[in-house]
Design an enzyme around this catalytic site. Structure first.
Site, PDB file in Angstrom:
ATOM      1  N   ASN A   1       0.784  -1.230   0.000  1.00 14.46           N
ATOM      2  CA  ASN A   1       0.000   0.000   0.000  1.00 14.46           C
ATOM      3  C   ASN A   1       0.822   1.289   0.000  1.00 14.46           C
ATOM      4  O   ASN A   1       0.505   2.235   0.724  1.00 14.46           O
ATOM      5  CB  ASN A   1      -0.976  -0.007   1.182  1.00 14.46           C
TER       6      ASN A   1
ATOM      7  N   SER B   1      -6.394  -9.963   3.828  1.00  9.99           N
ATOM      8  CA  SER B   1      -5.770  -8.645   3.807  1.00  9.99           C
ATOM      9  C   SER B   1      -4.661  -8.660   2.765  1.00  9.99           C
ATOM     10  O   SER B   1      -4.197  -9.719   2.313  1.00  9.99           O
ATOM     11  CB  SER B   1      -5.194  -8.300   5.181  1.00  9.99           C
TER      12      SER B   1
ATOM     13  N   HIS C   1     -10.501  -6.647   8.174  1.00 10.00           N
ATOM     14  CA  HIS C   1     -10.043  -8.017   7.959  1.00 10.00           C
ATOM     15  C   HIS C   1      -9.939  -8.734   9.303  1.00 10.00           C
ATOM     16  O   HIS C   1      -9.746  -8.107  10.347  1.00 10.00           O
ATOM     17  CB  HIS C   1      -8.674  -8.022   7.278  1.00 10.00           C
TER      18      HIS C   1
END
Length: 360
Positions: free
Chosen positions: A179, A284, A333
């Site tokens: 990310n 995730s 998650h």
């Protein structure tokens, strides 16, 4: 299901044998055929059972450390027991207590590849693995045929703070990051090198305001210019985000990195693999990358994986959700269940979880 079938076949077989004996029609050929049927069903049951007993969310039958870990993770929803948390942390801090087990790693990789589309060749969309190809830049996935001796998967947990693990992470042959985490200010703890970085679509909204302004586009180009390797975006993971993801692709300008599209069938395959083993929610990003790395790499090292608010060594303190920013802990998650599965892989020598300070 197979177990029930086996029981039914045995009962029917016994009934048929009794009837044949009763009417004196039992012949050697009939007996041989019945025995063959029983053996075939038994073999089918054995194969299915062996493939289904891999890594599941269930009470471990191993040593005390595994049982304590299970108790800890069961208690995650109703309050974590501090003694259990300290025990599991001590166990993971002992890096010499666990070595890589080649046999277990090979078995796990075999089980993973039994799931259709789970091969790392499907990780990135390319012309040779999709039905349409107008917007696909690669003739074949850049990871097809690739294999690496050692890989690091760098999660974003606050446990990386003050870890001094940057140099250890950068030793790996291939490095996955999650990310678009900032690199330069945190390199001492999280490393500097990168080869594969994910970009969740929600980031395009939260950080770049879905490119509604020129400044947003400029910020995006500046951030991606600091990246190297592949930037992986799940364009087709959710129709809501598809247009925004394509805008990111078209706004990308740097030659340091390439934006690639995640193949939805690969993500589904990894999800199904773990769903069969007890994971109830979709994986995730970090857990997805850890599983993918196990197909690509001989040795997989996990850094920045710690789904708990606290740690106790070298002294008790709170742990941030992300090492680079202050955010409330998310519950999107089921990370405690994911951590249990990773813990089992760690205990079996299939991968290594690093949570302590790295030696210089």
């Amino acid at each position: 299901m197979v177990h029930s079938m086996f029981v039914v076949v045995v009962i029917v077989t016994i009934y048929v044998v009794v009837m044949l004996l009763r009417y004196k029609k039992l012949k050697p050929l009939n007996v041989a055929l019945l025995v063959l049927v029983i053996l075939l069903v038994y073999q089918l049951y054995g194969l299915t059972a062996s493939n289904d007993n891999g890594y599941r969310i269930e009470k471990p039958k191993g040593n005390s450390e595994q049982r304590i870990a299970h108790i800890l993770l069961e208690a995650a929803y109703c309050g974590i027991n501090e003694d259990s948390l300290q025990t599991i942390e001590r166990s993971l801090l002992c890096q010499t207590c666990r070595i890589f087990n080649q046999e277990q790693r090979t078995i796990f990789r075999y089980q993973l590849r039994l799931q259709p589309n789970s091969s790392s060749d499907m990780l990135v969309m390319a012309k040779d693995n999709v039905y349409f190809n107008e917007s696909i830049q690669f003739q074949k996935s850049p990871l097809v045929g690739k294999h690496f001796k050692s890989c690091s998967v760098v999660g974003n947990s606050g446990i990386l703070q003050n870890s001094d693990c940057g140099a250890e992470i950068d030793k790996s042959d291939y490095i996955f990051r999650c990310n678009m985490a900032p690199i330069k200010p945190f390199g001492k703890d999280a490393g500097y090198r990168m080869h594969f970085t994910t970009m969740n679509p929600s980031l395009l909204k939260n950080r770049y305001n879905t490119f509604d302004r020129i400044q947003n586009i400029s910020d995006f180009r500046e951030d991606t210019s600091r990246q190297t390797g592949l930037i992986w975006i799940p364009v087709f993971g959710d129709n809501y985000w598809t247009r925004t993801c394509f805008r990111a692709y078209h706004h990308h300008r740097t030659t340091n990195s390439k934006i690639v599209f995640g193949h939805p069938e690969h993500f589904k395959a990894i999800w199904r693999f773990w769903e069969k083993r007890g994971l109830q929610t979709w994986p995730s990003t970090g857990f997805y990358l850890a599983t993918t790395a196990l197909d690509l790499c001989d040795e997989v090292h996990l850094f920045g994986f710690w789904p708990f608010h606290k740690r106790y060594y070298p002294e008790p303190h709170d742990v941030k959700y992300h090492y680079y920013e202050h955010l409330p802990w998310a519950k999107k998650h089921n990370m405690t269940s994911e951590f249990q599965l990773l813990w089992q892989l760690h205990m079996d020598g299939i991968l290594k979880i690093h949570i302590g300070r790295c030696q210089q």
